[in-house]
Design a protein around this motif. Structure first.
Motif, PDB file in Angstrom:
ATOM      1  N   UNK A   1       0.659  -1.232  -0.070  1.00 55.24           N
ATOM      2  CA  UNK A   1      -0.038   0.032  -0.208  1.00 55.24           C
ATOM      3  C   UNK A   1       0.943   1.338   0.067  1.00 55.24           C
ATOM      4  N   UNK A   2       0.779   2.017  -0.922  1.00 56.83           N
ATOM      5  CA  UNK A   2       1.314   3.492  -1.040  1.00 56.83           C
ATOM      6  C   UNK A   2       0.432   4.621  -0.997  1.00 56.83           C
ATOM      7  N   UNK A   3      -0.486   4.584  -0.115  1.00 55.05           N
ATOM      8  CA  UNK A   3      -1.486   5.508   0.052  1.00 55.05           C
ATOM      9  C   UNK A   3      -1.275   6.200   1.392  1.00 55.05           C
ATOM     10  N   UNK A   4      -2.379   6.431   2.180  1.00 57.14           N
ATOM     11  CA  UNK A   4      -2.177   7.092   3.067  1.00 57.14           C
ATOM     12  C   UNK A   4      -1.358   6.706   4.448  1.00 57.14           C
ATOM     13  N   UNK A   5      -1.532   5.377   4.828  1.00 56.40           N
ATOM     14  CA  UNK A   5      -0.602   4.685   5.459  1.00 56.40           C
ATOM     15  C   UNK A   5       0.804   4.571   5.063  1.00 56.40           C
ATOM     16  N   UNK A   6       0.753   3.849   3.923  1.00 56.89           N
ATOM     17  CA  UNK A   6       1.872   3.596   3.241  1.00 56.89           C
ATOM     18  C   UNK A   6       3.063   4.816   3.164  1.00 56.89           C
ATOM     19  N   UNK A   7       2.446   5.887   3.008  1.00 54.61           N
ATOM     20  CA  UNK A   7       3.284   7.192   2.599  1.00 54.61           C
ATOM     21  C   UNK A   7       4.253   7.458   3.563  1.00 54.61           C
ATOM     22  N   UNK A   8       3.629   7.600   4.966  1.00 55.96           N
ATOM     23  CA  UNK A   8       4.789   7.888   6.136  1.00 55.96           C
ATOM     24  C   UNK A   8       5.723   6.769   6.293  1.00 55.96           C
ATOM     25  N   UNK A   9       5.075   5.326   6.122  1.00 56.69           N
ATOM     26  CA  UNK A   9       5.770   4.345   6.536  1.00 56.69           C
ATOM     27  C   UNK A   9       7.046   4.429   5.483  1.00 56.69           C
ATOM     28  N   UNK A  10       6.838   4.521   3.931  1.00 59.29           N
ATOM     29  CA  UNK A  10       7.830   4.602   3.160  1.00 59.29           C
ATOM     30  C   UNK A  10       8.870   5.789   3.541  1.00 59.29           C
ATOM     31  N   UNK A  11       8.353   6.995   3.836  1.00 57.92           N
ATOM     32  CA  UNK A  11       9.028   7.783   4.027  1.00 57.92           C
ATOM     33  C   UNK A  11      10.060   7.719   5.352  1.00 57.92           C
ATOM     34  N   UNK A  12       9.792   7.222   6.472  1.00 57.71           N
ATOM     35  CA  UNK A  12      10.610   7.242   7.641  1.00 57.71           C
ATOM     36  C   UNK A  12      11.557   5.800   7.380  1.00 57.71           C
ATOM     37  N   UNK A  13      10.883   4.776   6.708  1.00 57.20           N
ATOM     38  CA  UNK A  13      11.827   3.680   6.432  1.00 57.20           C
ATOM     39  C   UNK A  13      13.145   4.024   5.751  1.00 57.20           C
ATOM     40  N   UNK A  14      12.492   4.845   4.615  1.00 54.15           N
ATOM     41  CA  UNK A  14      13.733   5.226   3.521  1.00 54.15           C
ATOM     42  C   UNK A  14      14.803   6.132   4.361  1.00 54.15           C
ATOM     43  N   UNK A  15      14.271   7.041   5.008  1.00 50.36           N
ATOM     44  CA  UNK A  15      14.740   8.183   5.809  1.00 50.36           C
ATOM     45  C   UNK A  15      15.722   7.386   6.865  1.00 50.36           C
ATOM     46  N   UNK A  16      15.424   6.386   7.559  1.00 53.37           N
ATOM     47  CA  UNK A  16      16.435   5.485   8.550  1.00 53.37           C
ATOM     48  C   UNK A  16      17.386   4.710   7.834  1.00 53.37           C
ATOM     49  N   UNK A  17      16.972   4.326   6.657  1.00 51.84           N
ATOM     50  CA  UNK A  17      18.179   3.617   5.839  1.00 51.84           C
ATOM     51  C   UNK A  17      17.979   2.270   5.741  1.00 51.84           C
ATOM     52  N   UNK A  18      16.587   1.934   5.803  1.00 54.43           N
ATOM     53  CA  UNK A  18      16.289   0.327   5.380  1.00 54.43           C
ATOM     54  C   UNK A  18      16.738   0.252   3.994  1.00 54.43           C
ATOM     55  N   UNK A  19      17.553  -0.709   3.856  1.00 56.07           N
ATOM     56  CA  UNK A  19      18.397  -0.989   2.510  1.00 56.07           C
ATOM     57  C   UNK A  19      17.585  -1.381   1.323  1.00 56.07           C
ATOM     58  N   UNK A  20      16.694  -2.082   1.468  1.00 59.84           N
ATOM     59  CA  UNK A  20      15.755  -2.507   0.411  1.00 59.84           C
ATOM     60  C   UNK A  20      14.106  -2.660   0.715  1.00 59.84           C
ATOM     61  N   UNK A  21      13.542  -1.675   0.167  1.00 63.05           N
ATOM     62  CA  UNK A  21      12.318  -1.485   0.284  1.00 63.05           C
ATOM     63  C   UNK A  21      11.294  -1.993  -0.775  1.00 63.05           C
ATOM     64  N   UNK A  22      10.623  -3.074  -0.602  1.00 56.78           N
ATOM     65  CA  UNK A  22       9.514  -3.143  -1.579  1.00 56.78           C
ATOM     66  C   UNK A  22       8.093  -2.546  -1.530  1.00 56.78           C
ATOM     67  N   UNK A  23       7.574  -2.009  -2.585  1.00 62.15           N
ATOM     68  CA  UNK A  23       6.355  -1.357  -2.675  1.00 62.15           C
ATOM     69  C   UNK A  23       5.503  -1.863  -3.272  1.00 62.15           C
ATOM     70  N   UNK A  24       4.132  -2.152  -2.903  1.00 61.67           N
ATOM     71  CA  UNK A  24       3.095  -2.769  -3.717  1.00 61.67           C
ATOM     72  C   UNK A  24       2.004  -1.997  -3.819  1.00 61.67           C
ATOM     73  N   UNK A  25       1.431  -1.703  -5.033  1.00 57.40           N
ATOM     74  CA  UNK A  25       0.040  -1.083  -5.142  1.00 57.40           C
ATOM     75  C   UNK A  25       0.004  -0.860  -6.615  1.00 57.40           C
ATOM     76  N   UNK A  26      -1.299  -1.162  -6.736  1.00 62.05           N
ATOM     77  CA  UNK A  26      -1.755  -1.147  -8.414  1.00 62.05           C
ATOM     78  C   UNK A  26      -2.603   0.184  -8.655  1.00 62.05           C
ATOM     79  N   UNK A  27      -2.548   1.192  -7.832  1.00 59.06           N
ATOM     80  CA  UNK A  27      -3.409   2.442  -7.870  1.00 59.06           C
ATOM     81  C   UNK A  27      -2.711   3.445  -8.877  1.00 59.06           C
ATOM     82  N   UNK A  28      -3.526   4.366  -8.916  1.00 58.33           N
ATOM     83  CA  UNK A  28      -2.765   5.906  -9.826  1.00 58.33           C
ATOM     84  C   UNK A  28      -2.999   6.993  -8.769  1.00 58.33           C
ATOM     85  N   UNK A  29      -2.331   7.725  -8.798  1.00 56.80           N
ATOM     86  CA  UNK A  29      -2.631   9.138  -7.994  1.00 56.80           C
ATOM     87  C   UNK A  29      -3.686   9.847  -8.343  1.00 56.80           C
ATOM     88  N   UNK A  30      -4.336  10.160  -7.372  1.00 55.64           N
ATOM     89  CA  UNK A  30      -5.619  11.124  -7.710  1.00 55.64           C
ATOM     90  C   UNK A  30      -5.475  12.501  -6.917  1.00 55.64           C
TER      91      UNK A  30
END
Length: 273
Positions: free
Chosen positions: A39-68
């Protein structure tokens, strides 16, 4: 002791490195870890942000939706120029700009019984940042079967909840919390009920915190506890969770031994004994 961290990394992660319970070893562990965010929406956005900022080496992101445009009130890794783009592409671009140490693997698809096990394979932790019960049950079952820790979060209007299923001995699973999904239409989604934009940010940030603690093996997670918040009154409640010995997935005599054992419809019921 730098544990292979270069000077740029020592600078980037300096506030982690000076923490007694993270240090160079903890940061190296983060850089060598992998997390699948579904999920790269409301929950996934801060999760991705902070895990990336923290330096998690490999992030998989799953979502089939488009930005509205209606997403932008809460889905903060996407912007006006991303409207119409795949969310996984927009999120990956955000991560690349934020932290070049992070490798992003994008999966432009919906999690289904025929791909769930393959998606999870090779990741240290899975994060449920979805908005539907079918996917939540499916991720739970796949994580139990693969013994993969799972972070769960959900939001509704001004409210949110978080728990972590560590998959240690005695750890409950999502089906211990919800044996079956509520009737269709009983819980409206945010497009119908609305959601205060900061609430997914609050819940997603707690989920990211739980994941980081798992990866650096420090602190106490919410395994066995459900953390609830009502932002309207800033009321917080923690409810104990227990493993159900009769759970069809993680119980003493599980009925589910493969994803194919379950038809993920009709309130996601597992087969009876």
């Amino acid at each position: 002791m730098s544990l292979g961290l270069d000077q740029t990394q020592l600078d980037r992660y300096s506030r982690h490195i000076i923490l007694d319970h993270v240090g160079p070893a903890g940061q190296a562990a983060l850089l060598n870890s992998s997390v699948l965010v579904v999920g790269a929406g409301g929950l996934g956005s801060p999760i991705v942000q902070y895990l990336a900022a923290a330096g998690v080496g490999r992030l998989g992101i799953v979502d089939d939706d488009r930005v509205e445009r209606s997403n932008l009130q809460r889905q903060v890794v996407h912007g006006e120029s991303d409207i119409g783009r795949l969310k996984v592409e927009s999120a990956a671009e955000f991560v690349a700009e934020l932290n070049p140490d992070v490798t992003v693997e994008t999966h432009d698809l919906r999690v289904a019984p025929d791909n769930a096990m393959e998606l999870i394979d090779g990741y240290d932790v899975v994060v449920d940042a979805t908005d539907n019960f079918r996917t939540r049950f499916l991720l739970n079952d796949a994580c139990v079967l693969t013994e993969t820790p799972l972070s769960h979060g959900a939001v509704y209007r001004f409210e949110g909840q978080v728990t972590t299923f560590e998959r240690e001995e005695g750890s409950p699973c999502y089906r211990c919390l919800f044996p079956e999904a509520p009737p269709e239409g009983a819980v409206p989604d945010c497009a119908t009920a609305g959601v205060l934009g900061v609430v997914p940010g609050l819940i997603g940030t707690i989920q990211a915190t739980e994941v980081i603690k798992l990866l650096i093996e420090y602190g106490e997670t919410l395994d066995g506890r459900l953390w609830n918040v009502d932002a309207a009154g800033m009321d917080v409640e923690t409810v104990p969770l227990r493993r159900n010995p009769d759970c069809p997935v993680c119980g003493d005599d599980p009925a589910v031994t493969a994803i194919e054992d379950v038809k993920y419809a009709d309130r996601c019921r597992a087969p009876s004994e």
